[in-house]
Write a protein that holds these residues in place. Structure first.
Motif, mmCIF file in Angstrom:
data_model
loop_
_atom_site.group_PDB
_atom_site.id
_atom_site.type_symbol
_atom_site.label_atom_id
_atom_site.label_comp_id
_atom_site.label_asym_id
_atom_site.label_seq_id
_atom_site.Cartn_x
_atom_site.Cartn_y
_atom_site.Cartn_z
ATOM 1 N N VAL A 90 14.677 -49.844 -8.334
ATOM 2 C CA VAL A 90 15.891 -50.005 -7.543
ATOM 3 C C VAL A 90 15.871 -51.420 -6.990
ATOM 4 O O VAL A 90 14.807 -51.942 -6.632
ATOM 5 N N LYS A 91 17.015 -52.047 -6.929
ATOM 6 C CA LYS A 91 17.096 -53.449 -6.534
ATOM 7 C C LYS A 91 16.370 -53.712 -5.218
ATOM 8 O O LYS A 91 16.436 -52.923 -4.281
ATOM 9 N N GLN A 92 15.709 -54.856 -5.180
ATOM 10 C CA GLN A 92 14.937 -55.214 -4.001
ATOM 11 C C GLN A 92 15.828 -55.754 -2.885
ATOM 12 O O GLN A 92 16.766 -56.501 -3.118
ATOM 13 N N SER A 93 15.515 -55.341 -1.675
ATOM 14 C CA SER A 93 16.107 -55.898 -0.459
ATOM 15 C C SER A 93 15.170 -55.533 0.679
ATOM 16 O O SER A 93 14.314 -54.649 0.526
ATOM 17 N N LEU A 94 15.303 -56.176 1.806
ATOM 18 C CA LEU A 94 14.447 -55.850 2.939
ATOM 19 C C LEU A 94 14.610 -54.387 3.347
ATOM 20 O O LEU A 94 13.636 -53.692 3.657
ATOM 21 N N PHE A 95 15.867 -53.903 3.323
ATOM 22 C CA PHE A 95 16.105 -52.506 3.691
ATOM 23 C C PHE A 95 15.487 -51.565 2.667
ATOM 24 O O PHE A 95 14.806 -50.601 3.031
ATOM 25 N N ASN A 96 15.727 -51.817 1.375
ATOM 26 C CA ASN A 96 15.200 -50.927 0.334
ATOM 27 C C ASN A 96 13.679 -50.906 0.348
ATOM 28 O O ASN A 96 13.061 -49.854 0.150
ATOM 29 N N ASP A 97 13.064 -52.068 0.563
ATOM 30 C CA ASP A 97 11.603 -52.122 0.630
ATOM 31 C C ASP A 97 11.088 -51.247 1.772
ATOM 32 O O ASP A 97 10.145 -50.467 1.591
ATOM 33 N N TRP A 98 11.698 -51.399 2.957
ATOM 34 C CA TRP A 98 11.246 -50.627 4.122
ATOM 35 C C TRP A 98 11.594 -49.150 3.984
ATOM 36 O O TRP A 98 10.732 -48.274 4.167
ATOM 37 N N PHE A 99 12.825 -48.866 3.655
ATOM 38 C CA PHE A 99 13.304 -47.483 3.636
ATOM 39 C C PHE A 99 12.563 -46.647 2.604
ATOM 40 O O PHE A 99 12.256 -45.477 2.851
ATOM 41 N N SER A 100 12.263 -47.244 1.457
ATOM 42 C CA SER A 100 11.610 -46.484 0.381
ATOM 43 C C SER A 100 10.097 -46.652 0.377
ATOM 44 O O SER A 100 9.414 -46.052 -0.458
ATOM 45 N N GLY A 101 9.571 -47.449 1.283
ATOM 46 C CA GLY A 101 8.138 -47.712 1.252
ATOM 47 C C GLY A 101 7.720 -48.427 -0.016
ATOM 48 O O GLY A 101 6.638 -48.206 -0.550
ATOM 49 N N HIS A 102 8.610 -49.319 -0.512
ATOM 50 C CA HIS A 102 8.422 -50.087 -1.745
ATOM 51 C C HIS A 102 8.414 -49.201 -2.993
ATOM 52 O O HIS A 102 7.988 -49.647 -4.064
ATOM 53 N N LEU A 103 8.904 -47.961 -2.880
ATOM 54 C CA LEU A 103 9.036 -47.130 -4.080
ATOM 55 C C LEU A 103 10.223 -47.573 -4.925
ATOM 56 O O LEU A 103 10.474 -46.992 -5.985
ATOM 57 N N ASN A 104 10.956 -48.573 -4.460
ATOM 58 C CA ASN A 104 11.972 -49.169 -5.315
ATOM 59 C C ASN A 104 11.321 -49.957 -6.449
ATOM 60 O O ASN A 104 11.948 -50.235 -7.463
ATOM 61 N N PHE A 105 10.027 -50.274 -6.311
ATOM 62 C CA PHE A 105 9.240 -50.886 -7.389
ATOM 63 C C PHE A 105 8.453 -49.797 -8.117
ATOM 64 O O PHE A 105 7.240 -49.899 -8.285
ATOM 65 N N GLN A 106 9.140 -48.770 -8.566
ATOM 66 C CA GLN A 106 8.453 -47.627 -9.148
ATOM 67 C C GLN A 106 7.771 -47.969 -10.471
ATOM 68 O O GLN A 106 6.714 -47.416 -10.798
ATOM 69 N N ILE A 107 8.346 -48.864 -11.247
ATOM 70 C CA ILE A 107 7.727 -49.230 -12.532
ATOM 71 C C ILE A 107 6.358 -49.847 -12.286
ATOM 72 O O ILE A 107 5.352 -49.444 -12.892
ATOM 73 N N GLU A 108 6.305 -50.842 -11.413
ATOM 74 C CA GLU A 108 5.035 -51.508 -11.122
ATOM 75 C C GLU A 108 4.038 -50.534 -10.500
ATOM 76 O O GLU A 108 2.837 -50.581 -10.813
ATOM 77 N N HIS A 109 4.530 -49.661 -9.635
ATOM 78 C CA HIS A 109 3.648 -48.693 -8.996
ATOM 79 C C HIS A 109 3.039 -47.748 -10.026
ATOM 80 O O HIS A 109 1.849 -47.412 -9.951
ATOM 81 N N HIS A 110 3.823 -47.316 -10.994
ATOM 82 C CA HIS A 110 3.303 -46.390 -11.999
ATOM 83 C C HIS A 110 2.372 -47.073 -12.989
ATOM 84 O O HIS A 110 1.409 -46.457 -13.461
#
Length: 443
Positions: free
Chosen positions: A365-385
């Protein structure tokens, strides 16, 4: 079984021949009582040892009959320590003429991914910033205190109660993120302290078992979106996802009106996951597996919660506040964690290589300060997996390299706007429900 390797020459005493195996033989050993895995071209019999696997027998068993090299590197940080456990399980090697990967996998892609991982290690992207996670914990504790202070100063009217419930729900959502970090990442150099920290966050701050969560969640990482291996998508017969939709339709199974599942999802999905399903599953796990330490941690959460709020609301009012918080955090959990997975391919085991399996099942999911905080950086799910032991504050650093690798090999590196990712959950449920109805009526 292939021919034994030739004994070494010029070393004096003859060496013991090393048994060698081909993939055709290895694939046969993927049964409940007969399990082999291949790691770095070495063959291990894990049949009896699987039950003692620290990550759970299911996790390691999901790779039986396969090459588990990349999964081995993805889940374990101290490889030299883990190899001590593997040594007694060694039974042979891949035959010299056998490829390192089975089932026509792309060897160049796999090698390029391993080079990428070594690059990330050289850049020290797997090293955690303890101060980063300490600030997150402080943020959570501050919100917990703020919620109590709202009630203490403003009273128990509707407005302060709703405000306190929202603050507590945000705190609980951030707890999910932090305990998720602690389950994957070595925030502390000593793993013992890392686990104690996760037990505190998961037990004292959330009321759940750290062992239960790791047992459940690591399976999801090992085989994302694979039926009967990923518990997050094994949700039939309540919801039908992906391939299960047509299967249920062909077999004329109709336990629920699945063509309307995108509508009743709003009634029994987000509102009830943590309040009902997780509570029951978590308690059953602790009792059946006799995780008494986890049970004490979980009990400490309820003692603290009711001690804090019963003087203001009484027992029944505190129960209502607790249920309200769980429902609110449940909405966060379902929408945020599933926006990266439910709309992707969901089906049976395809025996893909590590990187292909993760990319087919995840999106960003597109990066933003809100998305990073709200999702706990799960917006970077590809890298996390791809790199589950990498601390989340480094995802944005490895992301360009992952994207370049995907471009090189023609893989889909999908990034969505936040709202579209949420709505795709509903659209995916509707698509699966329609597929069930068509198969049910016409097959």
């Amino acid at each position: 079984m292939g021919a034994p390797a030739e004994a070494g020459e010029g070393s004096g005493a003859p060496e013991t021949p090393v048994p060698t195996y081909g993939w055709q033989e290895i694939r046969k050993h993927s049964l409940p009582t007969d399990k082999w895995v291949v790691i770095e071209r070495k063959v291990y019999d894990i049949s009896r040892w699987a039950d003692r696997h620290p990550g759970g027998s299911r996790l390691i068993s999901h790779h039986a009959g396969e090459d588990a090299t990349d999964a081995f590197h993805a889940f374990h940080q101290d490889l030299s320590f883990v190899r001590k456990f593997l040594k007694p399980l060694l039974i042979g090697e891949l035959a010299p003429g056998e490829p390192s990967q089975d089932r026509q996998q792309n060897e160049q892609l796999i090698e390029d991914f391993r080079v990428l991982r070594r690059t990330a290690e050289d850049l020290k992207l797997f090293e955690a910033d303890t101060e980063f996670f300490s600030l997150i914990l402080g943020h959570i504790l501050l919100m917990e205190g703020l919620a109590w202070l709202v009630i203490y100063l403003l009273g128990t009217g509707w407005a302060p109660t709703i405000l306190a419930a929202v603050v507590l729900a945000v705190s609980q959502a951030q707890c999910w993120c932090l305990q998720h970090d602690l389950g994957h990442v070595s925030v502390f150099k000593k793993s013992r302290w890392n686990h104690v920290a996760q037990q505190f966050v998961m037990g004292q701050l959330k009321g759940f078992s750290a062992h239960w969560w790791n047992f459940r969640h690591f399976q999801h990482h090992a085989k994302p979106n694979v039926f009967h291996k990923d518990p997050d998508v094994t949700v039939a017969p309540v919801f039908l996802l992906g391939e299960s939709s047509v299967e249920y339709g062909k077999k004329k199974r109709r336990y629920l009106p699945y063509n309307h599942q995108h509508q009743y999802f709003f009634l029994i999905g987000p509102p009830l996951l943590t309040l009902v399903n997780f509570e029951v599953e978590n308690l059953a796990y602790m009792l059946v597996c006799m995780r008494w330490t986890d049970l004490l941690w979980a009990m400490s959460f309820y003692v603290r919660f009711f001690t804090s709020y019963a003087p203001f609301y009484g027992l029944s009012g505190t129960l209502l506040l607790f249920a309200s918080v769980r429902v609110l955090e449940s909405h966060w959990f379902v929408w945020v964690t599933q926006m990266n997975h439910i709309p992707k391919e969901i089906g049976s085991e395809k025996h893909r290589d590590w990187i292909s399996a993760q990319l087919e099942a995840t999106c960003n999911v597109k990066q933003s300060l809100f998305n990073d905080w709200f999702s706990g950086h799960l917006n970077f799910q590809i890298e996390h997996h791809l790199f589950p032991t990498m601390p989340r504050h480094n995802y944005h650093k490895i992301a360009p390299l992952v994207k370049s690798l995907c471009v090189k090999h023609g893989l889909n590196y999908e990034v969505k706007p936040f709202l579209k990712a949420l709505m795709d959950i509903v659209g995916s449920l509707k698509k699966s429900g329609d597929a069930w109805l068509e198969a049910y009526l016409h097959e």
